[in-house]
Design an enzyme around this catalytic site. Sequence first.
Site, PDB file in Angstrom:
ATOM      1  N   GLU A 103      33.738  25.727  34.689  1.00  0.00           N
ATOM      2  CA  GLU A 103      34.084  25.632  33.275  1.00  0.00           C
ATOM      3  C   GLU A 103      35.273  26.532  32.976  1.00  0.00           C
ATOM      4  OE1 GLU A 103      30.515  24.211  30.781  1.00  0.00           O
ATOM      5  OE2 GLU A 103      30.433  26.365  30.837  1.00  0.00           O
ATOM      6  N   HIS A 159      27.488  31.903  32.053  1.00  0.00           N
ATOM      7  CA  HIS A 159      28.314  31.159  31.098  1.00  0.00           C
ATOM      8  C   HIS A 159      29.357  32.103  30.490  1.00  0.00           C
ATOM      9  CE1 HIS A 159      29.610  28.848  27.667  1.00  0.00           C
ATOM     10  NE2 HIS A 159      29.077  27.783  28.245  1.00  0.00           N
ATOM     11  N   SER A 218      34.659  20.756  27.019  1.00  0.00           N
ATOM     12  CA  SER A 218      35.168  19.677  26.160  1.00  0.00           C
ATOM     13  C   SER A 218      34.950  18.268  26.707  1.00  0.00           C
ATOM     14  CB  SER A 218      36.653  19.892  25.864  1.00  0.00           C
ATOM     15  OG  SER A 218      36.822  21.055  25.089  1.00  0.00           O
ATOM     16  N   GLY A 277      34.992  24.120  24.309  1.00  0.00           N
ATOM     17  CA  GLY A 277      35.055  23.985  22.853  1.00  0.00           C
ATOM     18  C   GLY A 277      36.447  23.802  22.275  1.00  0.00           C
ATOM     19  N   LYS A 284      23.617  25.496  23.332  1.00  0.00           N
ATOM     20  CA  LYS A 284      24.075  26.781  22.782  1.00  0.00           C
ATOM     21  C   LYS A 284      23.127  27.215  21.655  1.00  0.00           C
ATOM     22  CE  LYS A 284      28.624  25.562  24.248  1.00  0.00           C
ATOM     23  NZ  LYS A 284      29.986  26.023  24.376  1.00  0.00           N
ATOM     24  N   GLU A 316      30.512  32.432  27.651  1.00  0.00           N
ATOM     25  CA  GLU A 316      30.165  33.032  26.358  1.00  0.00           C
ATOM     26  C   GLU A 316      29.295  34.272  26.563  1.00  0.00           C
ATOM     27  OE1 GLU A 316      28.755  29.433  24.485  1.00  0.00           O
ATOM     28  OE2 GLU A 316      30.820  28.730  24.323  1.00  0.00           O
TER      29      GLU A 316
END
Length: 241
Positions: free
Chosen positions: A163, A94, A202, A169, A8, A96
């Site tokens: 994911e 992803h 995670s 996270g 990241k 994010e």
Amino acid sequence: MYFIANWKMFGDLTTLNSLDKVIKFSKNIKKNKIKLIYCPPSTLIRPLSKRLKKTKIEVGAQNCHYSYDTGAYTGQVNTRMLKSVGAKYVIIGHSENRQLGDNDKLINLKIRSATRAGLKVIFCIGETLEQKKNKKTNYVLANQIKNGLKSIKNKSNIIVAYEPVWSIGSGLIPKSDELIKSIAYIKSKLGNKFIKILYGGSVNSNNVDKLKIITGIDGFLIGGASQNSNKFIDIIKKTIN
Ligand code: PGA
């Protein structure tokens, strides 16, 4: 088994020194047993690939622009540029970046550009907590796969990373039976049994024992825990031993 480190927005030139431990560790692992890939921020792709030249560890990027050609896209980097500085992989889709506006169409264009440039794609998919609560997980996964991989005929350079957004996270991972079902569902939608499927969200050395036994998982995409070499090595050790 794949172990992909997604750094990241973390790391600078001095952080690369911490990889010496991982390099040493990787030298003692039997050939072909694992695939280690680091995806640092773009600023570190070149120095990292230089540093890893004589090792089995490969380097990937975390994102790319959709245009295969150069152009007036301030702040962006295309797939050919990433390849030219040593990236062999690129993470696309992803969550994010989906949150920042990457939709399925854009993701599809990025994947096309990456495969054209000869990069392998780590294609991320996953449902949000709300979608999970509304029992929309399969629907979301099917759409992400269908639209993201639209017109991609040769899927040999695609790796899928499942994911769940709510697990990234957060310290939370899916229940084993749910994960088994989602992985099987993803496999059925890919229509190609050779595509590797990773789990991400995670992953750490305490939960990897549970995750590694899930049928159909070919490895892990690891965020937070990969930023620390000892933790990353611990995850690998626990998985392969
Ligand atoms: P995490 O991130 O391991 O910190 O949950 C995973 C990812 O975002 O790829």
